[in-house]
Design an enzyme around this catalytic site. Structure first.
Site, mmCIF file in Angstrom:
data_model
loop_
_atom_site.group_PDB
_atom_site.id
_atom_site.type_symbol
_atom_site.label_atom_id
_atom_site.label_comp_id
_atom_site.label_asym_id
_atom_site.label_seq_id
_atom_site.Cartn_x
_atom_site.Cartn_y
_atom_site.Cartn_z
ATOM 1 N N HIS A 162 0.947 -1.184 0.168
ATOM 2 C CA HIS A 162 0.225 0.064 -0.001
ATOM 3 C C HIS A 162 0.895 1.158 0.217
ATOM 4 O O HIS A 162 0.477 2.234 0.562
ATOM 5 C CB HIS A 162 -0.926 0.144 1.090
ATOM 6 C CG HIS A 162 -1.657 -1.207 1.341
ATOM 7 N ND1 HIS A 162 -2.878 -1.284 0.479
ATOM 8 C CD2 HIS A 162 -1.533 -2.256 2.328
ATOM 9 C CE1 HIS A 162 -3.411 -2.756 1.025
ATOM 10 N NE2 HIS A 162 -2.490 -3.203 2.004
ATOM 11 N N SER A 183 16.629 15.653 -20.683
ATOM 12 C CA SER A 183 15.722 17.000 -20.739
ATOM 13 C C SER A 183 16.170 18.065 -21.311
ATOM 14 O O SER A 183 17.508 18.379 -21.527
ATOM 15 C CB SER A 183 15.379 17.419 -19.091
ATOM 16 O OG SER A 183 14.439 18.524 -18.985
#
Length: 545
Positions: A248, A372
């Site tokens: 979780h 990038s």
């Protein structure tokens, strides 16, 4: 060659032609490894593109060439190049998927149709009752086999030329073979036994099965094995590297990095086994599956037996109950299995992506590469992202094939024909994804410091073993006591040790708990990871790595 688009806005009118000058030459299949049948392929013609901008300032300037925009009024034929291909598999990604082309391309389909037509003629020459087709001499058999072995791109283009007249692709193959055999004095006498008693789908279904068989055995399964092997190597290499689990998204009982990789290797190997065990089927029963024409011409022949012998001689499993088409149930099963293999790999891609994000893996950099366009520091997990994206495209295609192909109106409709031409799309994007994942794996470097740091921050994960040992020795409310100690609180080594020291349990059990740390609380994870190759080989019943 000139490419362009146009746009307009209020009081502004411009035409932009967006491309760069290129000249490209390439051989479609440049080496023998990618060309197992020794086919001949043409060279792509030169292609040059020009870039021109027209606006209010430059519109009055003279240009050396007249440029036309590609529109309904000014259409131009384009040579197929990496820039003009509609599908990126045939353009940008061609170099990574071209091994599939001899099997899954239009050329491959035509070539396997030729093979089936010739093999059927040879089979008939062996049937005693068909006296009109006597046994061929060794020279005639060699002549026919050479038509298969030496089938070239020029031959395929000749078939396409005939198809422009017939408007029927399979009939074009029949006419091509009749033309080629006109010169042979023995075969010319039996030309009308090419395509004898066959419906087009008799030829097509066997060609499609052979295309899949070649693509799977030569390309797809070997790359799957390479991928599984690479993940197995990760499992064994990192078998003892402790790692904080997350369930979780929250800290959970520790594992090892290698054991988590072993899970994926095992899952993928099971699905790969399923894929390899699917039987590829073929039919050869005529127009509606009843041997109607066969029986009309030669009622004394056991045609179901002949058909079974013929299909099995091609290395396929015989399907005796069919309408006009082979019902494609095996294809649905095959493509569903590949989708499941791909789903497991998506899970792997996302997990590794997450581990990179957490800093558990670093990625090796390559000089000149850019992560990038604006952030110079970036080293992005693009290989796993590309893999995930292509798996999605592949699964969309393969899922449609799986659900569409088994459905055909009455004895058949033509909807399967156009769909089957897209088998290479799903397999191609799958192959591209496998290779992207492999490329990403090769760049990974484990960052043990980051893994260790996370474990040092999470002493609360020892609540599980402490309360479990307390249960063994009858300490009341062990779970509740550890919940009160740890839930929602920062837990340190000192807090854990202080709690253990006060427990009323045997000394040896207390010592074992005091020696336990988040780094050592890994159960059998290391052993499971180390044994993954043996487990996979045992599962598959043979050593595949």
């Amino acid at each position: 060659m000139e490419l362009g688009t146009s746009f307009s806005a209020s009081n502004v009118s411009k035409t932009m032609f967006l491309s760069v000058p290129i000249t490209q030459k390439s051989n479609l299949f440049p080496n023998s490894l990618l060309n197992p049948f020794n086919f001949s392929f043409p060279t792509i013609k030169n292609c040059s593109c020009k870039a021109i901008a027209k606006g209010s300032i430059v519109s009055s300037l003279k240009t050396q060439e007249k440029v036309k925009g590609m529109s309904s009024d000014h259409s131009q034929d384009l040579e197929l190049t990496s820039l003009s291909a509609l599908c990126p598999l045939d353009g940008r990604y061609w170099g990574k998927v071209k091994e599939l082309a001899p099997f899954m391309s239009e050329f491959g389909l035509i070539r396997f149709r030729v093979l089936v037509e010739i093999k059927w003629l040879l089979k008939m020459s062996q049937i005693h009752e068909i006296s009109e087709v006597p046994s061929f001499s060794e020279g005639a058999q060699t002549f026919l086999q050479d038509l298969i072995d030496e089938f070239s791109m020029n031959d395929a283009l000749e078939v396409k030329k005939i198809e422009r007249v017939t408007n029927h692709d399979v009939k074009a193959v029949e006419y091509f073979l009749k033309q080629r055999c006109q010169s042979h004095p023995e075969i010319v006498k039996v030309l009308e036994f090419f395509h004898f008693a066959c419906t087009s789908e008799d030829i097509n279904n066997l060609a499609h099965a052979l295309m899949l068989k070649g693509a799977l055995n030569t390309v797809i399964l070997p790359v799957m094995d390479e991928l599984i092997s690479a993940i197995c190597d990760m499992a064994t290499t990192y078998s003892s590297v402790p790692m904080l689990s997350r369930t979780h998204g929250q800290p959970a009982s520790p594992t090892t990095l290698g054991k988590e990789m072993a899970i994926f290797a095992y899952r993928l190997s099971r699905e790969r086994k399923e894929i390899s065990q699917i039987e590829l089927l073929g039919k050869f029963a005529g127009a509606v599956g009843n041997y109607n024409a066969h029986v009309a011409a030669y009622p004394e022949v056991n045609w179901p037996q002949i058909a079974e012998e013929f299909v099995m001689s091609l290395g396929l499993k015989f399907n005796p109950y069919v309408p006009q088409i082979e019902t494609h149930d095996y294809m649905a099963k095959l493509f569903h299995s590949i989708v499941q293999f791909n789903n497991i790999l998506v899970d792997f891609d996302r997990d590794v992506w997450g581990y990179i994000s957490l800093g558990y893996f670093k990625q090796t950099t390559k000089a000149g590469e850019i992560g990038s366009s604006t952030m110079p520091h970036k080293v992005n997990p693009i290989d796993f992202e590309n893999s995930e994206g292509n798996l999605g495209v592949a699964n969309g295609n393969l899922s449609h094939l799986s659900t569409k192909l088994p459905i055909s109106r009455w004895q058949r409709d033509l909807t399967d024909s156009t769909v089957l031409r897209n088998m290479g799309v799903g397999l191609g994007h799958s192959l591209l994804a496998y290779r992207s994942a492999l490329q990403g794996i090769q760049k990974l470097q484990v960052n043990e410091a980051a893994l260790s740091e996370d474990l040092d921050k999470c002493w609360e994960v020892l609540a599980e073993p402490i309360q479990t040992v307390m249960r063994r020795y009858g300490v009341p409310e062990p779970y509740e006591k550890l919940k009160a100690l740890t839930r929602g609180r920062t837990v340190t080594k000192e807090i854990c040790r202080d709690f253990i020291q006060k427990l009323d349990i045997p000394a040896d059990a207390k010592t074992a708990l005091l020696n336990l740390t988040p780094h050592t609380y890994i159960g059998t994870a290391a052993e499971l990871a180390k044994n993954i190759t043996e487990a996979i080989n045992l599962e598959n019943g043979a050593q595949i790595f």
